[in-house]
Design a protein around this motif. Structure first.
Motif, mmCIF file in Angstrom:
data_model
loop_
_atom_site.group_PDB
_atom_site.id
_atom_site.type_symbol
_atom_site.label_atom_id
_atom_site.label_comp_id
_atom_site.label_asym_id
_atom_site.label_seq_id
_atom_site.Cartn_x
_atom_site.Cartn_y
_atom_site.Cartn_z
ATOM 1 N N ALA A 128 -71.309 14.050 75.449
ATOM 2 C CA ALA A 128 -70.841 12.782 74.892
ATOM 3 C C ALA A 128 -69.919 13.012 73.696
ATOM 4 O O ALA A 128 -68.918 12.302 73.524
ATOM 5 C CB ALA A 128 -72.033 11.918 74.497
ATOM 6 N N PHE A 129 -70.233 13.999 72.865
ATOM 7 C CA PHE A 129 -69.360 14.308 71.734
ATOM 8 C C PHE A 129 -68.012 14.858 72.212
ATOM 9 O O PHE A 129 -66.963 14.579 71.624
ATOM 10 C CB PHE A 129 -70.036 15.281 70.776
ATOM 11 N N LYS A 130 -68.031 15.647 73.282
ATOM 12 C CA LYS A 130 -66.770 16.118 73.856
ATOM 13 C C LYS A 130 -65.943 14.932 74.353
ATOM 14 O O LYS A 130 -64.715 14.897 74.159
ATOM 15 C CB LYS A 130 -67.041 17.082 75.019
ATOM 16 N N ALA A 131 -66.609 13.982 74.996
ATOM 17 C CA ALA A 131 -65.909 12.795 75.491
ATOM 18 C C ALA A 131 -65.305 12.005 74.344
ATOM 19 O O ALA A 131 -64.190 11.476 74.456
ATOM 20 C CB ALA A 131 -66.885 11.921 76.285
ATOM 21 N N ARG A 132 -66.014 11.929 73.224
ATOM 22 C CA ARG A 132 -65.460 11.234 72.064
ATOM 23 C C ARG A 132 -64.213 11.946 71.550
ATOM 24 O O ARG A 132 -63.203 11.317 71.217
ATOM 25 C CB ARG A 132 -66.480 11.129 70.937
ATOM 26 N N GLY A 133 -64.283 13.264 71.480
ATOM 27 C CA GLY A 133 -63.117 14.022 71.039
ATOM 28 C C GLY A 133 -61.920 13.820 71.951
ATOM 29 O O GLY A 133 -60.772 13.887 71.500
ATOM 30 N N ALA A 134 -62.185 13.571 73.246
ATOM 31 C CA ALA A 134 -61.114 13.330 74.208
ATOM 32 C C ALA A 134 -60.712 11.858 74.255
ATOM 33 O O ALA A 134 -59.875 11.478 75.076
ATOM 34 C CB ALA A 134 -61.550 13.789 75.600
#
Length: 201
Positions: free
Chosen positions: A20-26
């Motif tokens: 989820a944090f990776k998705a936020r960064g993207a």
């Protein structure tokens, strides 16, 4: 609930957070975040089950595991104004995830009668392939393949320790699993701080 089940669920939650944090960064929306969290949490274990011929897949009909993916995504959404260093957060949640899933993957393979070498490989696959797919979805260079990242190597170190301890010592199984998790996380963090790398091909 066994110790193996506990670390499995903890691993699912940690990888859901990392995804989820990776998705936020993207800069994905909340649905995209949920998809990436799901892939991150389940990708490696699904591939392991397919390779081992496990049916049904271990996450099928597991409502608690599915709920943990939702929870990880929700936590990420709720703290979006309170977590500024995404890279550090992703790193530590991911390090915990690979440690937990290395142990889970090896134990799952051993329980199907797989030999030690391939159980180690299954542990590495369980720990790394969910994150690899999540990285691809988000448009990042996968950590598994990135230069300067002892990622699968950390899993291999902890997994090999688990295999050797299991073979030569009569410790309680929960201790074997705990040593594996701690060693993977320790190698991952230490290698990052000391900038340890493998030689180029």
């Amino acid at each position: 609930m066994t110790f193996l089940t506990v670390i499995t669920y903890l691993g699912i939650f940690m990888f859901a957070l990392a995804g989820a944090f990776k998705a936020r960064g993207a800069k994905l929306d909340i649905f995209g975040g949920l998809v990436v969290a799901f892939v991150s949490a389940y990708g490696g274990g699904t591939l392991r089950d397919l390779l081992l011929g496990v049916r049904p897949l271990t996450w099928i009909n597991d409502n608690l595991a599915f709920g943990l993916v939702f929870a990880g995504t929700a936590v990420t959404f709720l703290v979006k104004d309170k977590v500024n260093n995404f890279r550090r957060t992703i790193f530590f949640t991911d390090a915990m995830g690979i440690g937990l899933f290395t142990a889970v993957g090896i134990e799952a393979a051993i329980q199907t009668g797989t030999n030690n070498l391939y159980s180690l490989i299954m542990g590495i696959i369980t720990a790394t392939f969910g994150g690899l797919i999540a990285d691809i979805f988000c448009g990042y260079a996968p950590l598994l393949l990135r230069k300067g990242e002892l990622y699968a190597t950390a899993c291999a170190a902890g997994g090999l320790a688990f295999i050797l301890i299991n073979k030569y010592f009569d410790f309680h199984r929960s201790l074997d699993l705990s040593i594996c998790v701690i060693l993977v996380v320790a190698v991952r963090i230490y290698s990052k701080r000391k900038r340890l790398t493998l030689p180029e091909i």
